[in-house]
Design a protein around this motif. Structure first.
Motif, PDB file in Angstrom:
ATOM      1  N   LYS A   1      68.793 119.586  24.798  1.00  0.00           N
ATOM      2  CA  LYS A   1      68.873 120.920  25.388  1.00  0.00           C
ATOM      3  C   LYS A   1      69.907 121.732  24.623  1.00  0.00           C
ATOM      4  O   LYS A   1      71.027 121.289  24.407  1.00  0.00           O
ATOM      5  CB  LYS A   1      69.271 120.825  26.860  1.00  0.00           C
ATOM      6  N   ALA A   2      69.534 122.906  24.191  1.00  0.00           N
ATOM      7  CA  ALA A   2      70.442 123.785  23.451  1.00  0.00           C
ATOM      8  C   ALA A   2      70.148 125.205  23.883  1.00  0.00           C
ATOM      9  O   ALA A   2      69.229 125.837  23.385  1.00  0.00           O
ATOM     10  CB  ALA A   2      70.245 123.626  21.948  1.00  0.00           C
ATOM     11  N   GLU A   3      70.924 125.670  24.842  1.00  0.00           N
ATOM     12  CA  GLU A   3      70.762 127.048  25.289  1.00  0.00           C
ATOM     13  C   GLU A   3      72.068 127.518  25.909  1.00  0.00           C
ATOM     14  O   GLU A   3      72.840 126.721  26.423  1.00  0.00           O
ATOM     15  CB  GLU A   3      69.598 127.184  26.277  1.00  0.00           C
ATOM     16  N   GLY A   4      72.292 128.793  25.819  1.00  0.00           N
ATOM     17  CA  GLY A   4      73.528 129.346  26.373  1.00  0.00           C
ATOM     18  C   GLY A   4      74.754 128.660  25.803  1.00  0.00           C
ATOM     19  O   GLY A   4      74.942 128.610  24.607  1.00  0.00           O
ATOM     20  N   MET A   5      75.540 128.073  26.682  1.00  0.00           N
ATOM     21  CA  MET A   5      76.769 127.398  26.251  1.00  0.00           C
ATOM     22  C   MET A   5      76.603 125.884  26.143  1.00  0.00           C
ATOM     23  O   MET A   5      77.569 125.157  26.026  1.00  0.00           O
ATOM     24  CB  MET A   5      77.910 127.732  27.219  1.00  0.00           C
TER      25      MET A   5
ATOM     26  N   PRO B   1      72.703 127.084  19.903  1.00  0.00           N
ATOM     27  CA  PRO B   1      72.579 128.395  20.547  1.00  0.00           C
ATOM     28  C   PRO B   1      73.605 129.400  20.017  1.00  0.00           C
ATOM     29  O   PRO B   1      74.778 129.073  19.832  1.00  0.00           O
ATOM     30  CB  PRO B   1      72.848 128.097  22.028  1.00  0.00           C
ATOM     31  N   GLU B   2      73.139 130.609  19.798  1.00  0.00           N
ATOM     32  CA  GLU B   2      74.015 131.654  19.264  1.00  0.00           C
ATOM     33  C   GLU B   2      75.229 131.902  20.164  1.00  0.00           C
ATOM     34  O   GLU B   2      76.353 132.024  19.682  1.00  0.00           O
ATOM     35  CB  GLU B   2      73.220 132.952  19.089  1.00  0.00           C
ATOM     36  N   ALA B   3      75.007 131.974  21.473  1.00  0.00           N
ATOM     37  CA  ALA B   3      76.122 132.245  22.393  1.00  0.00           C
ATOM     38  C   ALA B   3      77.180 131.148  22.306  1.00  0.00           C
ATOM     39  O   ALA B   3      78.383 131.423  22.328  1.00  0.00           O
ATOM     40  CB  ALA B   3      75.616 132.375  23.832  1.00  0.00           C
ATOM     41  N   TYR B   4      76.738 129.917  22.194  1.00  0.00           N
ATOM     42  CA  TYR B   4      77.664 128.790  22.074  1.00  0.00           C
ATOM     43  C   TYR B   4      78.469 128.904  20.780  1.00  0.00           C
ATOM     44  O   TYR B   4      79.698 128.807  20.787  1.00  0.00           O
ATOM     45  CB  TYR B   4      76.878 127.472  22.119  1.00  0.00           C
TER      46      TYR B   4
ATOM     47  N   SER C   1      64.270 119.530  17.551  1.00  0.00           N
ATOM     48  CA  SER C   1      63.771 120.707  16.849  1.00  0.00           C
ATOM     49  C   SER C   1      64.550 121.908  17.348  1.00  0.00           C
ATOM     50  O   SER C   1      65.040 121.908  18.459  1.00  0.00           O
ATOM     51  CB  SER C   1      62.278 120.891  17.087  1.00  0.00           C
ATOM     52  N   PRO C   2      64.681 122.932  16.543  1.00  0.00           N
ATOM     53  CA  PRO C   2      65.497 124.058  16.943  1.00  0.00           C
ATOM     54  C   PRO C   2      64.954 124.731  18.196  1.00  0.00           C
ATOM     55  O   PRO C   2      63.753 124.809  18.380  1.00  0.00           O
ATOM     56  CB  PRO C   2      65.451 125.015  15.757  1.00  0.00           C
ATOM     57  N   GLY C   3      65.882 125.163  19.003  1.00  0.00           N
ATOM     58  CA  GLY C   3      65.500 125.907  20.194  1.00  0.00           C
ATOM     59  C   GLY C   3      65.060 127.305  19.806  1.00  0.00           C
ATOM     60  O   GLY C   3      65.252 127.753  18.689  1.00  0.00           O
ATOM     61  N   LYS C   4      64.477 127.965  20.741  1.00  0.00           N
ATOM     62  CA  LYS C   4      64.033 129.342  20.541  1.00  0.00           C
ATOM     63  C   LYS C   4      65.273 130.214  20.363  1.00  0.00           C
ATOM     64  O   LYS C   4      66.255 130.064  21.068  1.00  0.00           O
ATOM     65  CB  LYS C   4      63.239 129.748  21.779  1.00  0.00           C
ATOM     66  N   ALA C   5      65.229 131.107  19.419  1.00  0.00           N
ATOM     67  CA  ALA C   5      66.357 132.021  19.210  1.00  0.00           C
ATOM     68  C   ALA C   5      66.560 132.838  20.475  1.00  0.00           C
ATOM     69  O   ALA C   5      65.610 133.210  21.147  1.00  0.00           O
ATOM     70  CB  ALA C   5      66.074 132.948  18.035  1.00  0.00           C
ATOM     71  N   GLU C   6      67.822 133.100  20.799  1.00  0.00           N
ATOM     72  CA  GLU C   6      68.132 133.823  22.022  1.00  0.00           C
ATOM     73  C   GLU C   6      67.718 135.281  21.939  1.00  0.00           C
ATOM     74  O   GLU C   6      67.483 135.915  22.938  1.00  0.00           O
ATOM     75  CB  GLU C   6      69.625 133.732  22.318  1.00  0.00           C
ATOM     76  N   SER C   7      67.675 135.810  20.761  1.00  0.00           N
ATOM     77  CA  SER C   7      67.254 137.199  20.589  1.00  0.00           C
ATOM     78  C   SER C   7      66.731 137.356  19.177  1.00  0.00           C
ATOM     79  O   SER C   7      66.965 136.514  18.333  1.00  0.00           O
ATOM     80  CB  SER C   7      68.449 138.143  20.819  1.00  0.00           C
TER      81      SER C   7
ATOM     82  N   GLY D   1      72.044 116.099  33.064  1.00  0.00           N
ATOM     83  CA  GLY D   1      71.990 117.312  33.875  1.00  0.00           C
ATOM     84  C   GLY D   1      72.286 118.567  33.081  1.00  0.00           C
ATOM     85  O   GLY D   1      71.675 119.611  33.296  1.00  0.00           O
ATOM     86  N   CYS D   2      73.218 118.485  32.158  1.00  0.00           N
ATOM     87  CA  CYS D   2      73.572 119.650  31.330  1.00  0.00           C
ATOM     88  C   CYS D   2      72.900 119.623  29.955  1.00  0.00           C
ATOM     89  O   CYS D   2      72.462 120.651  29.459  1.00  0.00           O
ATOM     90  CB  CYS D   2      75.082 119.722  31.131  1.00  0.00           C
TER      91      CYS D   2
END
Length: 183
Positions: free
Chosen positions: A48-52, A148-151, A109-115, A40-41
């Motif tokens: 999954k690698a996004e946000g936190m 993820p950068e935020a994480y 594979s690497p996730g999309k950069a957050e910015s 789920g997370c």
């Protein structure tokens, strides 16, 4: 700003997976546990690698197992209440099978950069060499490139301000000023 820039550097780096040897029976059991509670997370395959949410697929088995044990230890500061609750129900065998499942799943594979990655405010090349000493090709430390950068930024800040335990990381982070950590 230093934490942000350092996090951005690793978030935009190519993901490299652990090359652990895994046990097929444990991988199968770990997959079942992942699908029933973690997907789920962390996504259907732990990628999954996004946000936190950090990528777990391809992490070293020893690292995953030690983190799950840490989340169960009430004496350690681990800020994620969701992970404390999730780990509370896991037996040592469950932790071992989950660790082998994630270590066996290296095709991340690497996730999309957050910015867009702006130019760092300070040169982090010296810091990166130090970080890479533990966080590249490790059996026990997390692989951080492509997370993820935020994480990354949040975890580094938690080590710095003492809200997350990790004696060596807390000591390391205290060497850097705010601008270096952000970069």
């Amino acid at each position: 700003q230093k934490i942000t820039d350092l996090a951005r550097h690793y978030a935009n780096s190519k993901w490299v997976s652990a090359q652990d040897q895994t046990n097929d029976a444990w991988v199968k059991a770990g997959n079942a546990l992942h699908q029933s509670g973690c997907a789920g997370c962390h996504g259907p395959d732990g990628r999954k690698a996004e946000g936190m949410t950090p990528r777990l697929a391809g992490q070293p088995a020893a690292f995953i197992e030690s983190m799950l044990k840490n989340y169960r230890n009430p004496k350690l500061k681990q800020p994620s209440q969701a992970m404390r609750v999730a780990a509370a129900s896991l037996s040592p065998a469950d932790m071992q099978t989950l660790a082998h499942y994630y270590a066996s799943n290296p095709e991340a594979s690497p996730g999309k950069a957050e910015s867009a990655a702006p130019v760092a405010l300070v040169d982090v090349s010296g810091i990166v060499k130090g970080c890479d000493g533990c966080h590249v090709d490790s059996d026990t430390d997390p692989l951080i490139a492509g997370q993820p950068e935020a994480y990354l930024r949040t975890v580094m800040q938690q080590f710095l301000d003492g809200t997350r335990d990790g004696p060596s990381m807390t000591k390391i982070m205290k060497k850097y000023d705010a601008a270096q950590i952000a970069s």
